[in-house]
Structures are given as C-alpha cells and as structure tokens.
Design an enzyme around this catalytic site. Structure first.
Site, PDB file in Angstrom:
ATOM      1  N   GLY A  83       3.614   1.163   3.920  1.00 53.19           N
ATOM      2  CA  GLY A  83       2.947   1.315   2.634  1.00 53.19           C
ATOM      3  C   GLY A  83       3.815   2.012   1.613  1.00 53.19           C
ATOM      4  O   GLY A  83       3.329   2.798   0.796  1.00 53.19           O
ATOM      5  N   ALA A  84       5.105   1.694   1.617  1.00 50.01           N
ATOM      6  CA  ALA A  84       6.069   2.434   0.794  1.00 50.01           C
ATOM      7  C   ALA A  84       6.279   1.818  -0.589  1.00 50.01           C
ATOM      8  O   ALA A  84       7.170   2.236  -1.318  1.00 50.01           O
ATOM      9  CB  ALA A  84       7.408   2.526   1.522  1.00 50.01           C
ATOM     10  N   ASN A  85       5.462   0.823  -0.950  1.00 49.38           N
ATOM     11  CA  ASN A  85       5.649   0.199  -2.258  1.00 49.38           C
ATOM     12  C   ASN A  85       4.783   0.827  -3.347  1.00 49.38           C
ATOM     13  O   ASN A  85       4.772   0.360  -4.482  1.00 49.38           O
ATOM     14  CB  ASN A  85       5.383  -1.312  -2.180  1.00 49.38           C
ATOM     15  N   THR A  86       4.067   1.910  -3.012  1.00 49.98           N
ATOM     16  CA  THR A  86       3.224   2.566  -4.005  1.00 49.98           C
ATOM     17  C   THR A  86       2.845   3.971  -3.542  1.00 49.98           C
ATOM     18  O   THR A  86       2.974   4.306  -2.362  1.00 49.98           O
ATOM     19  CB  THR A  86       1.938   1.730  -4.254  1.00 49.98           C
ATOM     20  N   GLY A  87       2.402   4.783  -4.479  1.00 52.45           N
ATOM     21  CA  GLY A  87       1.806   6.076  -4.166  1.00 52.45           C
ATOM     22  C   GLY A  87       2.642   7.024  -3.346  1.00 52.45           C
ATOM     23  O   GLY A  87       3.851   7.189  -3.560  1.00 52.45           O
ATOM     24  N   ILE A  88       1.984   7.670  -2.378  1.00 50.39           N
ATOM     25  CA  ILE A  88       2.638   8.663  -1.522  1.00 50.39           C
ATOM     26  C   ILE A  88       3.798   8.050  -0.749  1.00 50.39           C
ATOM     27  O   ILE A  88       4.857   8.656  -0.606  1.00 50.39           O
ATOM     28  CB  ILE A  88       1.615   9.273  -0.534  1.00 50.39           C
ATOM     29  N   GLY A  89       3.586   6.841  -0.241  1.00 48.75           N
ATOM     30  CA  GLY A  89       4.640   6.190   0.534  1.00 48.75           C
ATOM     31  C   GLY A  89       5.902   5.971  -0.274  1.00 48.75           C
ATOM     32  O   GLY A  89       7.017   6.188   0.212  1.00 48.75           O
ATOM     33  N   SER A 108      -6.485  12.563   6.808  1.00 47.41           N
ATOM     34  CA  SER A 108      -7.212  13.041   5.634  1.00 47.41           C
ATOM     35  C   SER A 108      -8.186  14.139   6.028  1.00 47.41           C
ATOM     36  O   SER A 108      -8.656  14.208   7.165  1.00 47.41           O
ATOM     37  CB  SER A 108      -7.990  11.886   4.994  1.00 47.41           C
ATOM     38  N   TYR A 165     -14.020   4.841   6.685  1.00 41.91           N
ATOM     39  CA  TYR A 165     -12.739   5.462   6.355  1.00 41.91           C
ATOM     40  C   TYR A 165     -12.589   6.787   7.096  1.00 41.91           C
ATOM     41  O   TYR A 165     -11.534   7.069   7.695  1.00 41.91           O
ATOM     42  CB  TYR A 165     -12.641   5.685   4.845  1.00 41.91           C
TER      43      TYR A 165
END
Length: 318
Positions: free
Chosen positions: A48-54, A177, A202
């Site tokens: 998930g490195a294409n946005t946000g925290i990643g 989380s 979630y």
C-alpha cells in the site's frame, strides 16, 4: 453586546483553528522516529505504498538508501509515486510491483516474482488496508476486511518468511489500529455471513493484526526476525474512502488529524530503531510500547487464529 461577541467568536473560530492547526497536530503527534540508521544495501517491501502512510514510509526508507519495493494494486499510481520518491530522494532503487491483497493468486505471484528477483529481504511493512467497506468478498470468498487486512498479509508474510530469515537481522511491521479495542474474533462468523457491521469488521481485522504479530513473534524467537504491530494514529488518508460519514468526520476534525508523514513515524521507529529486538511482539503507538485490549493479549485466541488462517489459506499449520 454579548450576542455580538459570541457571533464574532463563531466567525473567527475556523480561522483560529486553521492558524493553530500545526501546533495542534504537533501536540497530538508526539512520537517521532529519531533513528539515524542508514540502509544502503538493504531491501524493503512496503504494501500500500502508493498513498498515505505507506508512501511516506517508503519515501523515508528510500531516503536512507534502501532498495524499496512499492507493492500496490494500482500500479499506474504506484509508478507516479515511485518517480516522485526517486526525484525527491535521489534514490533510483524504488520499484513498483503489482500486489492485490484481496486475491491470493496476486499475492503468490508477487512473492514468486520478488523471490526470483531478490536475494535478500530485510524489512517487510504490512501497511495496506481497507476500512468500512460495504459487505463484500475477496476473490477467494473471504470477507473484505479480514481478507485484505489480515489474511492477505498473513499469506504474504508466510511466503516471504524464509527470505527474511536468510537476511536476518530483519523486521516485520504490521500496521494495526487503536480500533482493535472494539474488535472481537468471532470464529463462528469470521466471514461476516451471520451478522455484519462495516465499522466493527474493520476493528476485528485490526485485532487480528495484533494477534498475528504476537503469535508470529513467539514462533520466530531465536530466528533473528522480529515483528511489531503499530497504531499510526488518526491520519489523513484514503482509508476512509468507503464511508461518507467517516470522510465528513475527518473533514470536521481535520485540524486534529495527523498528516501521513506524522502517521508513518511509528512504523519507521519499529523498522529502524536499534535495540528493539527485545520488544518483538509488542504493540507501539507514538513510537512507544502501548497497552492492548484483553482479547489482544489472549494467547489461546492468537494460536487458534493462526491455525484457522493457515487452514483458510491452505498453508501448513507449523
């Protein structure tokens, strides 16, 4: 006169909050990764490195000289991010590979390609996730939250584990989380077919992340591979894209929400800080060990979840 003052205050409040936002965010994000460790010659995978925290995590690791794999579903977006990171850091060893955590075929294909391409893996950051999805199933028939957030990363970790052992000392960071406190592992309803609530689904998956981390740490003792779960904080990201209510809440309280860069700090702390090996299996928030729920400390549930996960994924239990 009082009414006029109150009206003036209401009119000025948004402006005052806007002006105070940097200080508020700083106060709410006390955890900062202070490690100065450099990573030349090290290999990292961030899901998930294409946005946000990643994205912010991958950028910092690339800045430190690592060869970084952006493992993401949207390859086109991933390529744009890779170019951005390469330009920003001067590190050209930022690579994009397809990984759809909702499809075990994609996970296996990613692992097969990575293992053929790389001799080492030093850091695996299981960062990707979904939140508050309407009821739906993965390609393999798993409920989307448990399928992507837990089972997808469980399988990916299993497939890359021998490479991590061969590259020891190495680390695995699982992004969980604070919401895990509301989670429960209902083994009779793991796929949400008997009852379903998007918010709780979630929470259940985030609890599974912590239980997986603890059981994995127990099994990896003495291997040179350590693992940690983290709460990144409440972060401005695309994670809430499936919920109009959550998007509205994020907007309403945007002054109090961490930036992705701030949210990445605890993942970076667990990936980089020297001397952290003794704390393998622990849960971190704001770069410190933090408390988890009673269910998250239940070793019996953790072991059973491990066995059930192996069974669902067709993996050997030991």
């Amino acid at each position: 006169m009082v009414e006029l003052l109150l009206l003036l205050l209401l009119l000025l409040l948004p402006f005052l909050l806007y002006m105070a936002a940097p200080q508020i965010r700083k106060m709410l994000s006390s955890g900062v990764c202070t490690s100065t460790v450099q990573l030349p010659g090290k290999v990292v995978v961030v899901t998930g490195a294409n946005t946000g925290i990643g994205k912010e995590t991958a950028k910092e690791l690339a800045q430190r000289g690592a060869r970084v794999y952006l493992a993401c579903r949207d390859v086109e977006k991933g390529e744009l991010v890779a170019k951005e990171i390469q330009t920003t850091t001067g590190n050209q060893q930022v690579l994009v590979r397809t990984l759809d955590l909702s499809d075990t075929k994609s996970i296996r294909a990613f692992a097969k390609g990575f293992l053929a391409e790389e001799k080492h893996l030093h850091i695996l950051i299981n960062n990707a996730g979904v939140m508050m999805c309407p009821y739906s199933k993965t390609a393999d028939g798993f409920e989307m939250h448990i399928g992507v957030n837990h089972l997808g990363h469980f399988l990916l970790t299993h497939l890359l584990l021998e490479k991590l052992k061969e590259s020891a000392p190495s680390r695995i960071v699982n992004v969980s989380s604070l919401a895990h406190h509301l989670g429960r592992i209902h083994f009779h309803n793991l796929q949400g077919e008997k009852f379903y609530n998007a918010g709780l689904a979630y929470c259940h998956s985030k609890l599974a992340n912590i239980l997986f981390t603890q059981e994995l740490a127990r099994r990896l003792k003495g291997s040179g591979v350590t693992t940690y779960s983290v709460h990144p904080g409440t972060v401005q990201s695309e994670l809430v894209r499936h919920s109009s209510f959550m998007r509205w809440m994020w907007w309403l309280f945007s002054f109090f929400i961490k930036t992705p860069q701030q949210g990445a700090q605890t993942s970076l702390h667990c990936a980089l800080t020297e001397g952290l090996e003794i704390l393998s299996g622990n849960h971190f928030s704001d770069c410190h060990v933090t408390w988890v729920s009673a269910q998250a400390r239940n070793e019996t549930i953790a072991r059973r979840l491990w066995d059930v996960s192996c069974d669902l994924l067709g993996l050997p239990m030991d």
